[in-house]
Design a protein around this motif. Structure first.
Motif, PDB file in Angstrom:
ATOM      1  N   CYS A   7      -1.327   0.405   7.692  1.00 15.34           N
ATOM      2  CA  CYS A   7      -0.738   1.702   8.033  1.00 15.34           C
ATOM      3  C   CYS A   7       0.640   1.500   8.649  1.00 15.34           C
ATOM      4  CB  CYS A   7      -1.648   2.456   9.003  1.00 15.34           C
ATOM      5  SG  CYS A   7      -3.285   2.807   8.332  1.00 15.34           S
ATOM      6  N   LYS A   8       0.740   0.521   9.526  1.00 12.53           N
ATOM      7  CA  LYS A   8       2.019   0.194  10.157  1.00 12.53           C
ATOM      8  C   LYS A   8       3.037  -0.229   9.093  1.00 12.53           C
ATOM      9  CE  LYS A   8       4.019  -2.569  13.844  1.00 12.53           C
ATOM     10  NZ  LYS A   8       3.850  -3.567  14.878  1.00 12.53           N
ATOM     11  N   MET A   9       2.587  -1.014   8.110  1.00 10.71           N
ATOM     12  CA  MET A   9       3.462  -1.458   7.019  1.00 10.71           C
ATOM     13  C   MET A   9       4.026  -0.249   6.262  1.00 10.71           C
ATOM     14  SD  MET A   9       2.393  -3.523   3.519  1.00 10.71           S
ATOM     15  CE  MET A   9       1.455  -4.745   4.396  1.00 10.71           C
ATOM     16  N   ALA A  10       3.170   0.714   5.953  1.00 13.88           N
ATOM     17  CA  ALA A  10       3.621   1.900   5.219  1.00 13.88           C
ATOM     18  C   ALA A  10       4.642   2.695   6.041  1.00 13.88           C
ATOM     19  CB  ALA A  10       2.425   2.781   4.862  1.00 13.88           C
ATOM     20  N   LYS A  11       4.363   2.878   7.325  1.00 17.94           N
ATOM     21  CA  LYS A  11       5.286   3.626   8.184  1.00 17.94           C
ATOM     22  C   LYS A  11       6.632   2.912   8.293  1.00 17.94           C
ATOM     23  CE  LYS A  11       1.432   5.218  10.946  1.00 17.94           C
ATOM     24  NZ  LYS A  11       0.732   4.964  12.206  1.00 17.94           N
ATOM     25  N   GLU A  12       6.608   1.590   8.375  1.00 17.54           N
ATOM     26  CA  GLU A  12       7.859   0.822   8.486  1.00 17.54           C
ATOM     27  C   GLU A  12       8.742   1.009   7.257  1.00 17.54           C
ATOM     28  OE1 GLU A  12       6.502  -3.169   9.345  1.00 17.54           O
ATOM     29  OE2 GLU A  12       6.312  -2.740  11.489  1.00 17.54           O
ATOM     30  N   VAL A  13       8.127   1.131   6.077  1.00 16.55           N
ATOM     31  CA  VAL A  13       8.908   1.357   4.856  1.00 16.55           C
ATOM     32  C   VAL A  13       9.684   2.666   4.980  1.00 16.55           C
ATOM     33  CG1 VAL A  13       8.721   1.927   2.401  1.00 16.55           C
ATOM     34  CG2 VAL A  13       7.466  -0.034   3.323  1.00 16.55           C
ATOM     35  N   PHE A  14       9.006   3.723   5.402  1.00 16.71           N
ATOM     36  CA  PHE A  14       9.693   5.012   5.527  1.00 16.71           C
ATOM     37  C   PHE A  14      10.694   5.011   6.675  1.00 16.71           C
ATOM     38  CE2 PHE A  14       5.916   6.071   3.034  1.00 16.71           C
ATOM     39  CZ  PHE A  14       6.538   6.701   1.961  1.00 16.71           C
ATOM     40  N   GLY A  54      -1.025   5.689  -2.843  1.00 17.44           N
ATOM     41  CA  GLY A  54      -1.920   4.578  -2.532  1.00 17.44           C
ATOM     42  C   GLY A  54      -1.823   4.201  -1.071  1.00 17.44           C
ATOM     43  N   GLY A  55      -1.918   2.894  -0.817  1.00 14.20           N
ATOM     44  CA  GLY A  55      -1.935   2.383   0.543  1.00 14.20           C
ATOM     45  C   GLY A  55      -0.654   1.656   0.908  1.00 14.20           C
ATOM     46  N   GLY A  56      -0.734   0.863   1.975  1.00 11.21           N
ATOM     47  CA  GLY A  56       0.436   0.167   2.506  1.00 11.21           C
ATOM     48  C   GLY A  56       1.076  -0.792   1.525  1.00 11.21           C
ATOM     49  N   THR A  57       0.250  -1.593   0.864  1.00 15.63           N
ATOM     50  CA  THR A  57       0.775  -2.563  -0.108  1.00 15.63           C
ATOM     51  C   THR A  57       1.423  -1.850  -1.287  1.00 15.63           C
ATOM     52  OG1 THR A  57      -0.976  -4.080   0.557  1.00 15.63           O
ATOM     53  CG2 THR A  57       0.170  -4.595  -1.484  1.00 15.63           C
ATOM     54  N   ASP A  58       0.797  -0.764  -1.747  1.00 16.25           N
ATOM     55  CA  ASP A  58       1.355   0.001  -2.873  1.00 16.25           C
ATOM     56  C   ASP A  58       2.729   0.563  -2.513  1.00 16.25           C
ATOM     57  OD1 ASP A  58      -1.091  -0.234  -4.424  1.00 16.25           O
ATOM     58  OD2 ASP A  58      -1.945   1.234  -3.042  1.00 16.25           O
ATOM     59  N   VAL A  59       2.834   1.126  -1.310  1.00 18.59           N
ATOM     60  CA  VAL A  59       4.101   1.721  -0.869  1.00 18.59           C
ATOM     61  C   VAL A  59       5.182   0.647  -0.751  1.00 18.59           C
ATOM     62  CG1 VAL A  59       5.230   2.843   1.098  1.00 18.59           C
ATOM     63  CG2 VAL A  59       3.057   3.714   0.231  1.00 18.59           C
ATOM     64  N   LYS A  60       4.810  -0.501  -0.192  1.00 14.64           N
ATOM     65  CA  LYS A  60       5.779  -1.584  -0.045  1.00 14.64           C
ATOM     66  C   LYS A  60       6.276  -2.047  -1.416  1.00 14.64           C
ATOM     67  CE  LYS A  60       6.647  -5.879   2.356  1.00 14.64           C
ATOM     68  NZ  LYS A  60       6.139  -6.970   3.151  1.00 14.64           N
ATOM     69  N   LEU A 103       6.373  -0.257  -4.208  1.00 16.66           N
ATOM     70  CA  LEU A 103       7.240   0.796  -4.748  1.00 16.66           C
ATOM     71  C   LEU A 103       8.619   0.749  -4.100  1.00 16.66           C
ATOM     72  CD1 LEU A 103       4.703   3.759  -4.890  1.00 16.66           C
ATOM     73  CD2 LEU A 103       5.856   2.714  -6.852  1.00 16.66           C
ATOM     74  N   TYR A 104       8.663   0.483  -2.801  1.00 23.80           N
ATOM     75  CA  TYR A 104       9.935   0.375  -2.078  1.00 23.80           C
ATOM     76  C   TYR A 104      10.761  -0.794  -2.626  1.00 23.80           C
ATOM     77  CZ  TYR A 104      13.099  -0.878   1.743  1.00 23.80           C
ATOM     78  OH  TYR A 104      14.195  -1.232   2.479  1.00 23.80           O
ATOM     79  N   GLU A 105      10.108  -1.944  -2.751  1.00 22.33           N
ATOM     80  CA  GLU A 105      10.820  -3.148  -3.200  1.00 22.33           C
ATOM     81  C   GLU A 105      11.325  -3.020  -4.631  1.00 22.33           C
ATOM     82  OE1 GLU A 105       7.972  -6.222  -2.259  1.00 22.33           O
ATOM     83  OE2 GLU A 105       8.605  -6.286  -0.153  1.00 22.33           O
ATOM     84  N   SER A 106      10.636  -2.239  -5.462  1.00 16.12           N
ATOM     85  CA  SER A 106      11.053  -2.064  -6.858  1.00 16.12           C
ATOM     86  C   SER A 106      12.086  -0.949  -7.023  1.00 16.12           C
ATOM     87  CB  SER A 106       9.836  -1.748  -7.732  1.00 16.12           C
ATOM     88  OG  SER A 106       9.370  -0.435  -7.463  1.00 16.12           O
ATOM     89  N   GLN A 153      11.368   2.192  -6.846  1.00 14.81           N
ATOM     90  CA  GLN A 153      10.706   3.397  -7.356  1.00 14.81           C
ATOM     91  C   GLN A 153      10.419   4.416  -6.258  1.00 14.81           C
ATOM     92  OE1 GLN A 153       7.536   1.068  -9.322  1.00 14.81           O
ATOM     93  NE2 GLN A 153       7.999   2.294 -11.131  1.00 14.81           N
ATOM     94  N   LEU A 154      10.236   3.953  -5.029  1.00 17.90           N
ATOM     95  CA  LEU A 154       9.919   4.880  -3.940  1.00 17.90           C
ATOM     96  C   LEU A 154      11.080   5.836  -3.670  1.00 17.90           C
ATOM     97  CD1 LEU A 154       7.912   5.830  -1.820  1.00 17.90           C
ATOM     98  CD2 LEU A 154       8.820   4.089  -0.280  1.00 17.90           C
ATOM     99  N   VAL A 155      12.286   5.319  -3.643  1.00 12.48           N
ATOM    100  CA  VAL A 155      13.455   6.154  -3.388  1.00 12.48           C
ATOM    101  C   VAL A 155      13.561   7.228  -4.488  1.00 12.48           C
ATOM    102  CG1 VAL A 155      15.982   6.183  -3.286  1.00 12.48           C
ATOM    103  CG2 VAL A 155      14.702   4.395  -2.097  1.00 12.48           C
ATOM    104  N   ALA A 156      13.277   6.849  -5.717  1.00 12.99           N
ATOM    105  CA  ALA A 156      13.324   7.807  -6.826  1.00 12.99           C
ATOM    106  C   ALA A 156      12.299   8.930  -6.635  1.00 12.99           C
ATOM    107  CB  ALA A 156      13.088   7.097  -8.149  1.00 12.99           C
ATOM    108  N   LYS A 157      11.109   8.570  -6.146  1.00 15.02           N
ATOM    109  CA  LYS A 157      10.069   9.575  -5.920  1.00 15.02           C
ATOM    110  C   LYS A 157      10.431  10.539  -4.797  1.00 15.02           C
ATOM    111  CE  LYS A 157       6.112   6.972  -7.660  1.00 15.02           C
ATOM    112  NZ  LYS A 157       5.743   7.891  -8.743  1.00 15.02           N
ATOM    113  N   LEU A 158      11.229  10.069  -3.849  1.00 17.01           N
ATOM    114  CA  LEU A 158      11.619  10.899  -2.711  1.00 17.01           C
ATOM    115  C   LEU A 158      12.733  11.878  -3.052  1.00 17.01           C
ATOM    116  CD1 LEU A 158      11.516   8.151   0.029  1.00 17.01           C
ATOM    117  CD2 LEU A 158      10.014  10.155  -0.091  1.00 17.01           C
ATOM    118  N   GLN A 159      13.465  11.613  -4.124  1.00 12.00           N
ATOM    119  CA  GLN A 159      14.609  12.473  -4.468  1.00 12.00           C
ATOM    120  C   GLN A 159      14.186  13.744  -5.180  1.00 12.00           C
ATOM    121  OE1 GLN A 159      17.070   9.657  -6.578  1.00 12.00           O
ATOM    122  NE2 GLN A 159      18.002   8.946  -4.692  1.00 12.00           N
TER     123      GLN A 159
END
Length: 100
Positions: A29-36, A81-87, A89-92, A94-100
């Motif tokens: 959970c901490k990992m996911a929050k740190e990404v955001f 998904g969970g923390g690993t999934d979010v991390k 997506l961030y590293e690839s 794709q997460l930034v694209a989903k947020l736009q």
């Protein structure tokens, strides 16, 4: 899936662009929050272990997403998904694209 807890979970998911169902002591959970936090993206964190109906909410999330573990991260109503999934997506990027 209806009932007051299911309605509450759905309302929370709809309440913000990013919603993280979490437990305050969970490293994933901490990992996911740190990404955001790195993205300076505001999010709503729901600490299930601090709520009287947290176990019920987690059961609803299990039915909604097919996974009972935390975190359960939603962006614009979609479960990523969970923390690993979010991390990942961030590293690839794709997460930034989903947020736009």
């Amino acid at each position: 899936m209806s009932g007051p807890v299911a309605v509450k979970v759905k309302n929370i998911i709809d309440s913000d662009t990013v919603v993280i169902f979490s437990k305050s002591y969970c490293p994933y959970c901490k990992m996911a929050k740190e990404v955001f936090d790195k993205l300076c993206q505001k999010y709503t964190a729901v600490e299930l272990n601090e709520l009287d109906d947290g176990d019920s909410m987690q059961a609803v999330l299990g039915e909604l997403t097919g996974a009972k573990t935390v975190p359960r991260v939603f962006v614009k109503g979609e479960c990523l998904g969970g923390g690993t999934d979010v991390k990942q997506l961030y590293e690839s990027g794709q997460l930034v694209a989903k947020l736009q």
